[in-house]
Enzyme design. Structure first.
Site, mmCIF file in Angstrom:
data_model
loop_
_atom_site.group_PDB
_atom_site.id
_atom_site.type_symbol
_atom_site.label_atom_id
_atom_site.label_comp_id
_atom_site.label_asym_id
_atom_site.label_seq_id
_atom_site.Cartn_x
_atom_site.Cartn_y
_atom_site.Cartn_z
ATOM 1 N N CYS A 55 -24.511 -89.431 -65.040
ATOM 2 C CA CYS A 55 -24.562 -88.766 -66.341
ATOM 3 C C CYS A 55 -23.326 -89.111 -67.154
ATOM 4 O O CYS A 55 -23.362 -89.133 -68.381
ATOM 5 C CB CYS A 55 -24.675 -87.256 -66.161
ATOM 6 S SG CYS A 55 -23.378 -86.582 -65.111
HETATM 7 P P1 NAD Z 1 -35.079 -84.793 -64.875
HETATM 8 O O1 NAD Z 1 -34.752 -83.920 -66.023
HETATM 9 O O2 NAD Z 1 -36.275 -85.648 -64.965
HETATM 10 O O3 NAD Z 1 -35.296 -83.908 -63.552
HETATM 11 C C1 NAD Z 1 -34.290 -83.021 -63.080
HETATM 12 C C2 NAD Z 1 -34.939 -81.986 -62.169
HETATM 13 O O4 NAD Z 1 -35.831 -81.188 -62.948
HETATM 14 C C3 NAD Z 1 -35.777 -82.568 -61.038
HETATM 15 O O5 NAD Z 1 -35.664 -81.735 -59.913
HETATM 16 C C4 NAD Z 1 -37.208 -82.509 -61.609
HETATM 17 O O6 NAD Z 1 -38.202 -82.451 -60.609
HETATM 18 C C5 NAD Z 1 -37.151 -81.211 -62.391
HETATM 19 N N1 NAD Z 1 -38.077 -81.133 -63.516
HETATM 20 C C6 NAD Z 1 -38.584 -82.156 -64.265
HETATM 21 N N2 NAD Z 1 -39.365 -81.652 -65.252
HETATM 22 C C7 NAD Z 1 -39.347 -80.308 -65.133
HETATM 23 C C8 NAD Z 1 -39.944 -79.239 -65.855
HETATM 24 N N3 NAD Z 1 -40.711 -79.451 -66.914
HETATM 25 N N4 NAD Z 1 -39.691 -77.975 -65.450
HETATM 26 C C9 NAD Z 1 -38.892 -77.726 -64.388
HETATM 27 N N5 NAD Z 1 -38.302 -78.696 -63.663
HETATM 28 C C10 NAD Z 1 -38.518 -79.979 -64.024
HETATM 29 O O7 NAD Z 1 -33.762 -85.655 -64.557
HETATM 30 P P2 NAD Z 1 -33.572 -86.771 -63.432
HETATM 31 O O8 NAD Z 1 -34.299 -88.001 -63.845
HETATM 32 O O9 NAD Z 1 -33.835 -86.196 -62.081
HETATM 33 O O10 NAD Z 1 -31.992 -87.023 -63.515
HETATM 34 C C11 NAD Z 1 -31.383 -87.853 -64.459
HETATM 35 C C12 NAD Z 1 -30.886 -87.021 -65.620
HETATM 36 O O11 NAD Z 1 -29.974 -86.023 -65.145
HETATM 37 C C13 NAD Z 1 -30.103 -87.819 -66.637
HETATM 38 O O12 NAD Z 1 -30.455 -87.390 -67.930
HETATM 39 C C14 NAD Z 1 -28.655 -87.463 -66.338
HETATM 40 O O13 NAD Z 1 -27.757 -87.615 -67.419
HETATM 41 C C15 NAD Z 1 -28.790 -86.036 -65.949
HETATM 42 N N6 NAD Z 1 -27.644 -85.607 -65.154
HETATM 43 C C16 NAD Z 1 -26.741 -84.765 -65.729
HETATM 44 C C17 NAD Z 1 -25.601 -84.384 -65.026
HETATM 45 C C18 NAD Z 1 -24.582 -83.458 -65.629
HETATM 46 O O14 NAD Z 1 -23.829 -82.843 -64.887
HETATM 47 N N7 NAD Z 1 -24.524 -83.337 -66.938
HETATM 48 C C19 NAD Z 1 -25.413 -84.849 -63.724
HETATM 49 C C20 NAD Z 1 -26.373 -85.702 -63.171
HETATM 50 C C21 NAD Z 1 -27.494 -86.071 -63.887
#
Ligand code: NAD
Length: 475
Positions: free
Chosen positions: A266
């Site tokens: 991120c």
């Molecule tokens: P994502 O948003 O697709 O999924 C994150 C989590 O949410 C997963 O467990 C997924 O199954 C769940 N999820 C997806 N849709 C959902 C919904 N509608 N309702 C409830 N839960 C749902 O993200 P990803 O692809 O797993 O991770 C990458 C993203 O995470 C990037 O945007 C990255 O920048 C961000 N990230 C942020 C940080 C931070 O601390 N700011 C750290 C790591 C990753």
């Protein structure tokens, strides 16, 4: 029942590395009800006792570290050294919060009324839900679980389906250390399961890390029910290089920030903003470095850039690169999938774009992969304006030997974390972590002493110690 979760090796999609059965909405409700019922026992233990169990979990985690790191490499694809570091980080986070469990104190003061002591105490919220992404499959779950448990909450955690194995193992370690099974539970699955967890009526708080779109959607949903929400979301992080910097050092920071873990952090460096006198030299050297980086599977010695999580992630990045090129951006390296044996994995050559600007997704959005957009700035003021000219504000960095200009950048940066002469990723387990603007849907901070705030509520107590004993005159 949803389909079985199938995890394939990101370095070679022909290989299935694990399968898991997902939960359904009824199971999520049952798990939440059991966890909720177990909270009063767990929250009723003295903080130092909970701390002891977290200390023990940190020790047990260290004993499984290699096995865990290999499981992370198999499911998530990152370099083995990075997976090792992540497991160590998770253990450090558990140790830190073991200490915090002993220090769940508050303020103490004389009350305004005579013979009255006033004090505050922090107490657990009750049942909390945690939803985590795949890119740090053990560190992020650990930095949510540790403060939530230290504070005495019951926890239900839902890891990403893309790499859930590390959370299963972390939870197993916590159970082995003595955290009650019912007070800490895992549910597996994708968006449906996440939504079921977010909708559970027992939930007092939801801590989410993931994309901005999902985080904002969840914030609205749970916020409407008065559930406390923490969202750590996406970023589009700039590294500014001023003209007085050492160009080789700056290129090293940019390369590490943009391409380590294939840009799937991120806090990865997604934009490089160079003060004009150094622009051409830095751009040239950065693109050259990008072309030289060694791609390969995370477990292979000498590899510098691992695969992306899956083929869809590669497609999404290539789409954004093509969109930038269609608006005039110039490709200086990468932008292609490698061939040969690597074609079976989700690899993408480290990509450098020049001639970029607003309207391009690499500038306006978060493109989650090994892509860096390079811009020039006429001076520090313009560099700051460019750095801040995105909806995100997670991390920012500046490379300079001029302390005065470095601090001007720190003061003016709209990022939750600012690095001077370091690259944009990184942070210490004892310091707060989190973003501003669209990078955080809530303003709560994770890690460090701040983390426990989100998982507790404060109570103010007035203790009158001059009350008369039975039969004694109040005067
Ligand atoms: P994502 O948003 O697709 O999924 C994150 C989590 O949410 C997963 O467990 C997924 O199954 C769940 N999820 C997806 N849709 C959902 C919904 N509608 N309702 C409830 N839960 C749902 O993200 P990803 O692809 O797993 O991770 C990458 C993203 O995470 C990037 O945007 C990255 O920048 C961000 N990230 C942020 C940080 C931070 O601390 N700011 C750290 C790591 C990753």
């Amino acid at each position: 029942m949803s389909a079985t979760i199938v995890c394939r090796n990101p370095a070679d999609a022909r290989e299935v590395v694990a399968t898991y059965e997902p939960a359904d909405a009824q199971e999520v409700a049952a798990v939440c009800a059991r966890a909720h019922a177990a909270q009063s026992y767990w929250g009723g233990l003295p903080g130092p006792r909970r701390g002891e169990l977290l200390h023990r979990a940190a020790e047990l985690l260290r004993r499984r570290d290699r096995q865990l790191a290999r499981r992370i490499v198999a499911e998530e694809g990152k370099l083995l050294a990075d997976a090792d570091a992540e497991v160590s980080r998770a253990a450090a986070v558990l140790r830190f919060h073991a200490g915090e469990a002993e220090r769940l104190g508050g303020e103490l003061a004389d009350g305004a009324q005579a013979q009255t002591l006033a004090f505050t105490r922090r107490r657990a919220l009750g049942l909390v839900g945690l939803i985590t992404p795949w890119n740090f499959p053990i560190a992020i779950p650990a930095w949510k679980l540790a403060p939530a448990l230290a504070a005495g909450n019951a926890v239900v955690i839902k890891p990403s389906s893309a790499a859930p194995g590390a959370v299963l193992e972390l939870v197993d370690v916590l159970h082995e250390a003595g955290v009650p099974q019912e007070a800490l539970q895992v549910v597996l699955g994708g968006a449906e399961v996440g939504l079921a967890l977010a909708a559970d009526p027992h939930l007092r708080a939801l801590s989410f890390t993931g994309s901005t779109a999902v985080g904002e959607q969840l914030a609205r949903r749970v916020g409407a029910r008065g559930v406390r929400f923490q969202g750590e979301l996406g970023g589009n992080n700039p590294l500014v290089v001023l003209a007085d910097a050492d160009p080789a050092y700056a290129v090293g920071l940019a390369s590490e920030g943009a391409f380590a873990a294939a840009g799937q952090k991120c806090t990865a460096t997604r934009r490089l903003i160079v003060e004009r006198p150094l622009y051409e030299a830095v751009l040239e050297a950065f693109a050259k470095r990008a072309r030289e980086l060694v791609l390969g599977a995370g477990g292979v010695d000498g590899v510098e850039v691992p695969p992306l999580i899956d083929a869809a992630a590669v497609e999404a990045v290539l789409d954004a690169v093509a969109q930038a090129q269609s608006l005039g951006a110039e490709l200086r390296s990468g932008g292609v999938r490698p061939d040969g044996e690597l074609r079976h994995g989700s690899f993408l050559a480290p990509t450098v774009l020049a001639g970029v600007g607003p309207g391009m997704r690499v500038i306006d959005e978060e493109v989650f992969g090994p892509v860096c957009a390079v811009q020039s700035a006429s001076d520090l003021e313009e560099a700051i304006a460019l750095a801040n000219a995105v909806p995100y504000g997670l991390s920012a960095a500046i490379c300079t030997n001029d302390l005065r200009r470095a601090f001007q950048f720190v003061r003016c940066s709209d990022a939750g974390m600012v690095h001077v002469n370091r690259s944009t990723p990184g942070g210490d387990p004892h310091m707060p972590f989190g973003g501003l603007k669209a990078s955080s849907a809530s303003g709560w901070r994770e890690q460090g002493t701040e983390a426990v705030r989100f998982f507790t509520e404060q109570q103010t107590v007035y203790l009158h110690h001059g009350a008369p004993a039975a039969g004694e005159s109040p005067l």
